[in-house]
Design a protein around this motif. Structure first.
Motif: not given
Ligand code: PLP
Length: 411
Positions: A118-119, A122, A126, A278-280, A283-284
């Protein structure tokens, strides 16, 4: 079929109420200490699989037991909506020891892989490249059992019957640079690999290929994900297997688990700040991930696993094993085909069926794991003593004799 030994006959009957996804050995343990496991009827076994590289500091390690007990009396769980001091501490330890800037904590290896995938996707999203979704994985890899993890490894037998293969996952042959160069393109998000494959049969990538992959990733903006769930945290004689390349092939993202909790379920996804952009918030997430109990054990485990003397010990015991297994290969050419792996992630490729060999080893009260390409794997606790290593070799040798005699009798 081998005859049932006395302990097996006395072992509890497997329950009808457990989902039948494992072919279990008829052995149950009630106690462990260091590299020893004791069955419910008091028989001792030498454990050279350590829960598949989980019990890296041995069973009932006093430091881990103390850390768990102390934390259990204070606080088990709050929530990730609060600050968790143990997370801050363990993340600082892990980032200071690695390429990474940030860490996400989960409860297992597969969850660390999910976070890694996912990271990576993303990151490209992003950065304005939402079409970059493809994750390139490899034959013989193993990344866990969630749907994304089985798609990332692409192992057909783990995918069968679970619906269509997910889009955005590509499987290539092992250690084939030309295939990788041909496959990386405009829609590639990341390459995922285990620097030393575990389940696949203890196969190490060559240094030259890893260096070339890193260079290709830099040229194309592809993220490099290492799955060091099995080969990491001291197993190969460096804290992480990628360190053997001395900075020439660091990853952007890395999944860690197994030895991280020494038996307490905990996993972690490590990343550079750039890769994790992107991991804001939102988001997870995870309910249990990184809770105070897991962090207390993880901190105690990492304090031990990062000790230079432990890593030196791993290299010494690994050197002894390598020399001894090479000798066994010479003495039992009809049984032992090849010795592979790195450090204390040892693969012995066999000419006789590996499942049967594991039973011969159990008959000698030695516990070893299976692996791809008809291997058996040894993944002992990293603090296995040289005396215990000698004992493991003696037991393994007797298992070789049994396998050889049986093959002869059958011929
Ligand atoms: C064990 C393992 C996993 C999966 O970990 P789980 O905790 O079972 O989800 C993933 N990758 C590698 C290399 C492993 O050895």
């Amino acid at each position: 079929m081998t005859e049932k030994t006395a302990q097996q006959a006395a072992a509890p009957v497997p329950s009808d109420h457990i989902m039948g996804v494992y072919q279990r050995a008829p052995l149950a343990f009630e106690r462990g200490e260091g590299a020893r496991l004791y069955t419910t009827d008091g028989e001792a076994y030498l454990d050279c699989m350590a829960g598949i590289a989980v019990n890296a500091l041995g069973h009932a390690n006093p430091k881990l037991v103390q850390a768990l007990k102390d934390q259990a009396e204070k606080l088990w769980h709050t929530s990730n909506i609060f600050t968790i001091p143990g997370q801050e501490k363990l993340a600082t330890m892990l980032t200071e020891a690695t390429f990474a800037d940030v860490v996400f904590f989960g409860n297992s290896g597969a969850e660390a892989i999910e976070c890694a995938i996912k990271t990576a996707r993303k990151h490209h999203w992003a950065n304005g490249n939402p079409e970059r979704i493809d994750i390139i994985g490899f034959e013989g890899s193993f990344h866990g059992r969630t749907l994304a993890a089985v798609n990332a490894s692409g192992n057909a037998s783990y995918l069968e019957g679970f619906g269509p293969k997910m889009p955005g996952f590509i499987q290539l042959p092992f250690d084939d640079l030309e295939a990788i160069k041909a496959a990386v393109g405009d829609t590639t998000a990341a390459i995922i690999l285990e620097p030393v494959q575990g389940e696949g049969g203890a196969r190490a990538w060559t240094d030259a290929t890893l260096r070339a992959i890193r260079q290709l990733c830099d040229e194309t903006g592809t993220l490099l994900i290492y799955d060091e769930i099995q080969c990491g945290l001291g197993r190969t004689g460096r804290l992480f297997a990628y360190e053997w390349l001395d900075g020439a092939a660091d990853p952007d993202i890395m999944a860690v688990a197994k030895a991280l909790g020494g038996g307490f379920p905990v996993g972690a996804c490590l990343a550079t700040a750039r890769a994790a952009n992107g991991m804001t918030p939102g988001s997870h997430g995870s309910t249990y991930g990184g809770n105070p109990l897991a962090m207390a054990v993880g901190i105690a485990a990492v304090q031990e696993l990062t000790k230079p003397e432990l890593l030196a010990h791993v290299r010494e015991v690994a050197g002894y094993f390598n020399q001894q297994f090479t000798g066994l290969k010479d003495r039992f050419p009809d049984v032992v085909v090849d010795i592979r792996g790195k450090g204390l992630l040892i693969g012995v490729q066999l000419a006789t069926p590996n499942r049967e060999f594991m039973q011969h080893a159990r008959d000698e009260h030695l516990l070893i794991a299976g692996g791809g390409e008809n291997c058996v794997r040894l993944l002992p606790p990293l603090n296995l003593t040289l005396d215990e290593a000698r004992e493991a070799i003696e037991k393994f040798e007797r298992a070789c004799e049994t396998a050889r005699d049986r093959a002869k009798a059958a011929a």
